[in-house]
Design a protein around this motif. Structure first.
Motif, short mmCIF file in Angstrom:
data_model
loop_
_atom_site.label_atom_id
_atom_site.label_comp_id
_atom_site.label_asym_id
_atom_site.label_seq_id
_atom_site.Cartn_x
_atom_site.Cartn_y
_atom_site.Cartn_z
N VAL A 1 15.21 84.60 -34.85
CA VAL A 1 14.20 84.15 -33.88
C VAL A 1 14.53 82.75 -33.39
O VAL A 1 14.41 82.44 -32.21
N LEU A 2 15.02 81.91 -34.30
CA LEU A 2 15.35 80.52 -33.96
C LEU A 2 16.69 80.39 -33.24
O LEU A 2 16.93 79.39 -32.57
N PHE A 3 17.56 81.38 -33.39
CA PHE A 3 18.91 81.28 -32.84
C PHE A 3 19.19 82.31 -31.76
O PHE A 3 20.33 82.49 -31.36
N ALA A 4 18.15 82.94 -31.26
CA ALA A 4 18.32 83.99 -30.25
C ALA A 4 18.93 83.47 -28.96
O ALA A 4 19.60 84.21 -28.24
N GLY A 5 18.75 82.21 -28.65
CA GLY A 5 19.28 81.64 -27.42
C GLY A 5 20.69 81.08 -27.55
O GLY A 5 21.23 80.52 -26.58
N SER A 6 21.33 81.24 -28.69
CA SER A 6 22.65 80.65 -28.92
C SER A 6 23.71 81.14 -27.94
O SER A 6 24.51 80.34 -27.44
N ALA A 7 23.73 82.43 -27.68
CA ALA A 7 24.75 82.97 -26.76
C ALA A 7 24.54 82.43 -25.35
O ALA A 7 25.51 82.04 -24.68
N ALA A 8 23.30 82.36 -24.90
CA ALA A 8 23.02 81.83 -23.57
C ALA A 8 23.35 80.34 -23.50
O ALA A 8 23.86 79.86 -22.48
N PHE A 9 23.08 79.62 -24.57
CA PHE A 9 23.41 78.19 -24.65
C PHE A 9 24.91 78.01 -24.48
O PHE A 9 25.38 77.22 -23.65
N GLN A 10 25.70 78.75 -25.26
CA GLN A 10 27.15 78.64 -25.19
C GLN A 10 27.67 79.06 -23.82
O GLN A 10 28.55 78.41 -23.25
N GLU A 11 27.13 80.13 -23.28
CA GLU A 11 27.56 80.60 -21.96
C GLU A 11 27.29 79.53 -20.89
O GLU A 11 28.11 79.32 -19.99
N THR A 12 26.17 78.85 -20.99
CA THR A 12 25.84 77.78 -20.06
C THR A 12 26.89 76.67 -20.11
O THR A 12 27.35 76.18 -19.07
N VAL A 13 27.27 76.29 -21.32
CA VAL A 13 28.27 75.24 -21.50
C VAL A 13 29.61 75.68 -20.90
O VAL A 13 30.25 74.95 -20.14
N LEU A 14 30.04 76.89 -21.23
CA LEU A 14 31.35 77.38 -20.77
C LEU A 14 31.38 77.57 -19.27
O LEU A 14 32.40 77.29 -18.62
N ASP A 15 30.28 78.03 -18.69
CA ASP A 15 30.22 78.17 -17.23
C ASP A 15 30.36 76.82 -16.54
O ASP A 15 31.04 76.69 -15.52
N ALA A 16 29.72 75.81 -17.11
CA ALA A 16 29.80 74.46 -16.52
C ALA A 16 31.22 73.90 -16.64
O ALA A 16 31.72 73.27 -15.71
N ILE A 17 31.86 74.16 -17.77
CA ILE A 17 33.24 73.71 -17.94
C ILE A 17 34.14 74.38 -16.90
O ILE A 17 34.96 73.73 -16.26
N ALA A 18 33.96 75.66 -16.71
CA ALA A 18 34.78 76.41 -15.75
C ALA A 18 34.55 75.94 -14.31
O ALA A 18 35.45 76.01 -13.48
N ALA A 19 33.34 75.45 -14.02
CA ALA A 19 32.98 75.07 -12.65
C ALA A 19 33.43 73.66 -12.26
O ALA A 19 33.33 73.30 -11.09
N GLN A 20 33.93 72.90 -13.20
CA GLN A 20 34.31 71.51 -12.90
C GLN A 20 35.56 71.46 -12.03
O GLN A 20 36.47 72.28 -12.18
N PRO A 21 35.62 70.48 -11.13
CA PRO A 21 36.79 70.38 -10.24
C PRO A 21 38.05 69.97 -11.02
O PRO A 21 37.97 69.29 -12.04
N ASP A 22 39.17 70.38 -10.51
CA ASP A 22 40.45 69.94 -11.06
C ASP A 22 40.58 68.44 -10.89
O ASP A 22 39.97 67.85 -10.00
#
Length: 187
Positions: A54-75
């Motif tokens: 119940v406390l960690f249900a958002g972990s995958a979405a949290f990580q996905e948010t981080v990785l999406d932002a990393i991928a979206a950064q300009p070269d």
């Protein structure tokens, strides 16, 4: 059980958090959570593997948010700037929760239980490792990527701790920006 009500998962999450705060995580059973939410234990297990989840249900979405932002950064950005952008997205993710008290209440439950603290540290380490992998995929050297990801995660953790302690008086993203600036000045 009475009449069917929508959002069983949300009701289970709210009930669990209430019970984890009082009487406490260890004292709360799945049956207690289900009863408080007005559902059966079977319904609980349709949504969560165990009471910890119940406390960690958002972990995958949290990580996905981080990785999406990393991928979206300009070269052309530094590894640390890209990793810090991932952590900024994580801070926005937390700040964007419709329940402004959720993160603080969740942190209080975790702080009161050693096994939950361990799980939280593992979650953060997993996000840092995934961030380093994403940075390496963007072309950064593996060691540089690992250092940048760990430093950005450290800045995030420190900002989050300050934010929790402020009880809503400070902005998480601003605290993170201050922490990132401090890390840059140390380097």
């Amino acid at each position: 059980m009475g009449r069917w009500e929508p959002d069983a998962r949300g009701r289970l999450g709210r009930a669990a958090l209430e019970l984890y705060l009082d009487p406490g995580y260890e004292q709360t059973t799945v049956a207690d959570i289900a009863a408080r939410a007005g559902v059966t234990e079977r319904t609980f297990f349709r949504h969560f593997a165990d009471k910890r989840e119940v406390l960690f249900a958002g972990s995958a979405a949290f990580q996905e948010t981080v990785l999406d932002a990393i991928a979206a950064q300009p070269d052309g950005s530094t590894a640390f700037a890209v990793a810090a952008a991932g952590m900024d997205a994580a801070a926005a993710f937390i700040a964007g929760n419709p329940d402004p008290t959720f993160a603080r209440r969740r942190a209080a439950v975790i702080a009161a239980n050693a096994s939950l603290q361990e799980r939280e540290l593992l979650k953060l380490a997993t996000v840092a490792s995934a961030s380093a992998t994403a940075l390496t995929a963007r072309g950064f050297e593996p060691e540089e990527a690992a250092i940048a990801a760990e430093a950005a995660m450290a800045a995030f953790r420190l900002a989050f701790e300050r934010w929790i302690a402020s009880d809503g008086g400070l902005d998480l993203r601003e605290l993170l920006a201050e922490g990132v600036a401090r890390f840059r000045s140390l380097a």
